[in-house]
Design a protein around this motif. Structure first.
Motif, PDB file in Angstrom:
ATOM      1  N   GLN A 176       0.820  -1.211   0.000  1.00  0.00           N
ATOM      2  CA  GLN A 176       0.000   0.000   0.000  1.00  0.00           C
ATOM      3  C   GLN A 176       0.854   1.259   0.000  1.00  0.00           C
ATOM      4  OE1 GLN A 176      -3.134   0.668  -0.361  1.00  0.00           O
ATOM      5  NE2 GLN A 176      -3.915  -1.434  -0.455  1.00  0.00           N
ATOM      6  N   ARG A 177       1.981   1.208   0.703  1.00  0.00           N
ATOM      7  CA  ARG A 177       2.857   2.384   0.721  1.00  0.00           C
ATOM      8  C   ARG A 177       3.437   2.647  -0.661  1.00  0.00           C
ATOM      9  NH1 ARG A 177       8.086   3.533   4.719  1.00  0.00           N
ATOM     10  NH2 ARG A 177       8.611   5.569   3.809  1.00  0.00           N
TER      11      ARG A 177
ATOM     12  N   PRO B 167      -7.018   1.655  -8.054  1.00  0.00           N
ATOM     13  CA  PRO B 167      -6.612   3.060  -7.868  1.00  0.00           C
ATOM     14  C   PRO B 167      -5.383   3.434  -8.686  1.00  0.00           C
ATOM     15  CG  PRO B 167      -7.088   2.015  -5.749  1.00  0.00           C
ATOM     16  CD  PRO B 167      -7.051   0.924  -6.772  1.00  0.00           C
TER      17      PRO B 167
ATOM     18  N   ILE C 147       1.003   6.392  -7.057  1.00  0.00           N
ATOM     19  CA  ILE C 147      -0.170   7.172  -7.472  1.00  0.00           C
ATOM     20  C   ILE C 147       0.117   8.663  -7.342  1.00  0.00           C
ATOM     21  CG2 ILE C 147      -2.539   7.779  -6.826  1.00  0.00           C
ATOM     22  CD1 ILE C 147      -2.925   4.788  -6.112  1.00  0.00           C
ATOM     23  N   SER C 148       0.737   9.042  -6.232  1.00  0.00           N
ATOM     24  CA  SER C 148       1.071  10.447  -6.007  1.00  0.00           C
ATOM     25  C   SER C 148       2.002  10.977  -7.096  1.00  0.00           C
ATOM     26  CB  SER C 148       1.721  10.608  -4.629  1.00  0.00           C
ATOM     27  OG  SER C 148       2.196  11.928  -4.432  1.00  0.00           O
TER      28      SER C 148
ATOM     29  N   SER D  63      -5.520   6.363 -11.664  1.00  0.00           N
ATOM     30  CA  SER D  63      -4.675   7.558 -11.574  1.00  0.00           C
ATOM     31  C   SER D  63      -3.848   7.781 -12.831  1.00  0.00           C
ATOM     32  CB  SER D  63      -3.740   7.453 -10.371  1.00  0.00           C
ATOM     33  OG  SER D  63      -2.728   6.477 -10.606  1.00  0.00           O
TER      34      SER D  63
ATOM     35  N   LYS E 112       0.499   4.019  -2.935  1.00  0.00           N
ATOM     36  CA  LYS E 112       0.159   5.420  -2.671  1.00  0.00           C
ATOM     37  C   LYS E 112       1.232   6.358  -3.206  1.00  0.00           C
ATOM     38  CE  LYS E 112      -2.633   4.388   1.417  1.00  0.00           C
ATOM     39  NZ  LYS E 112      -2.715   4.474   2.899  1.00  0.00           N
TER      40      LYS E 112
END
Length: 464
Positions: A134-135, A169, A141-142, A173, A138
């Protein structure tokens, strides 16, 4: 990960793959090519940041690499070996950092991703829907939202337990997500072979920095094996090795990523400077080796086998899954006969009991031949490294088993030189301090039930 037990023996590392393999029939195992000739047929060619070096430049580089060495021909022999391996070039001008265990590797990866300006290409066997996964998701995606193009390849079997919702996700993105050789019959591509897996672990940021080695994207690697654990997935510590590389060789790793993307019919990549102009970053000579079952033979297998067959003083091999074919087995034993100090560092614990017992079925033969075998305590050993004669080193994703040599896409970095070889030897010695030496007398005293498990697992050696 799925297991089946027969008489309390867990036999499958990835049951879906093995089941489908058996259903498809027992196809023949590809022949593994013998070692290459050791004498160079042409002058050694080195590449730099701006292409091939001149003969005079190459000579100067080689002289620098040898200047602190013993008065032997060891370096020349290993250089001759690498000069004869076809494929990617020997590239000078690189800086290489040895990364030990997951925490150090992830910290370096996160920093590189956070600083990305143009592109991020990631290729991994396993990416899990856990804290680490997940890290990464994220952060990727950022960066994608900020304008950095992210391209991700993950293996269908390796990430079989990761829900499709994990990737949604990312794709929403704008991240390009490519599933390697999908096991879903509705998503299969022409020439589909369930045995063909992408076992590589590769990250390339801005075409300027590369990470390669044995570490997947999973919280099991969150614990270091030499210090305080930071594990979020139980108490098990994992021991693994990775590299961070900058310099001209990054282009060679980028080519390997692009080749996989194109071969798997990935979407057209957004225009980015994937191959920026390179400059010299250090003094390391590196070769990027990518092996694929579509090739006539495994490049890393041939390279490793030849390095062992040319060894003069020592061969130190660390591997998580050791199920050798006859040529590798013979090379290890023959090296001992030549007076080479051959040491194998293998796991005391495992995430695959079938491979574990198959591996141990070779112990007595090797011990009788004089090979020294150590088992790493207190951590699950997952590293895949080797160091020969203090001048030839490799770190990558390749296990010493039939699957890696015949069915998987693998990726390794091969490094020539005594400076990095010393780092590798120091790491190996540090591991030995946390390991147990297996003696022949003690090994022969093992129980009948253990012997039966070894014999049963040995029957499956070619399919593990």
């Amino acid at each position: 990960m799925y297991l089946i037990k027969i008489n309390n023996l867990s036999i499958f590392r990835f049951a879906p793959t093995l089941f489908l393999t058996l259903l498809a029939g027992c196809s023949s195992i590809p022949t593994m090519v013998p070692d290459m000739a050791m004498q160079p047929k042409h002058a050694v060619q080195l590449d730099g940041a701006h292409g091939p070096l001149t003969a005079q430049q190459s000579k100067a580089v080689l002289a620098r690499l040898k200047k602190n060495g013993d008065d032997t021909n060891i370096f020349d022999k290993h250089l001759a070996l690498e000069a004869e391996i076809v494929g990617s070039p020997l590239v000078v001008g690189n800086k290489v950092e040895l990364l030990i265990d997951g925490p150090t590797t992830y910290d370096a990866m996160f920093l590189a991703i956070e600083n990305a300006k143009s592109s991020i290409n990631m290729e991994t066997f396993i990416i899990e829907d856990d804290e680490i996964g997940q890290r990464f998701a994220k952060l990727l995606i950022s960066k994608q939202i900020s304008g950095v193009q992210v391209n991700l390849i993950y293996d269908s079997v390796g990430s079989i337990s990761t829900p499709k919702a994990f990737f949604k996700p990312l794709t929403e993105s704008g991240v390009n997500v490519l599933e390697f050789n999908p096991i879903n019959p509705l998503a299969t591509r022409k020439g589909w072979d369930v045995n063909r897996r992408d076992h590589r672990k590769l990250l390339i940021v801005d075409g300027q920095v590369t990470f390669v080695g044995g570490i997947n994207i999973s919280s099991v690697y969150s614990s270091g094996s030499f210090g305080k654990s930071r594990s979020t997935k139980g108490d098990q510590q994992w021991r693994d090795t990775h590299l961070r590389l900058v310099g001209p060789v990054v282009n060679e790793f980028q080519k390997l990523f692009m080749a996989t993307w194109n071969e798997q019919k990935g979407a057209l990549l957004a225009t980015r400077d994937y191959f920026p102009e390179q400059t010299n970053k250090g003094n390391e000579v590196v070769r990027a080796i990518g092996s694929s079952p579509e090739e006539p033979y495994s490049q890393i297998y041939v390279t490793l086998l030849s390095a062992i067959n040319s060894a003069e003083t020592r061969a130190s091999l660390t591997n998580a899954y050791f199920v050798p074919d006859p040529k590798l087995l013979a090379a290890l034993k023959e090296a001992v006969q030549r007076g080479v100090d051959v040491r194998l560092l293998l796991p005391e614990k495992t995430d695959s009991l079938m491979v574990f017992y198959a591996s141990r079925s070779y112990y007595e033969e090797l011990l009788c031949a004089g090979v020294k075998i150590y088992e790493r305590r207190d951590a699950l050993l997952h590293a895949k490294t080797a160091m020969i004669d203090g001048v030839w080193s490799t770190v990558g994703s390749t296990n010493l088993d039939w699957r890696s040599f015949t069915n998987n896409q693998e990726i390794n970095a091969v490094l020539l030189g005594q400076d990095f070889g010393l780092q590798m030897q120091n790491m190996f010695e540090m591991d030995l301090e946390s390991s147990t030496l297996i003696t022949l007398d003690e090994w022969r005293a093992r129980s009948i039930s253990v012997r039966l498990k070894e014999r049963a697992a040995r029957l499956w050696a070619r399919w593990l």
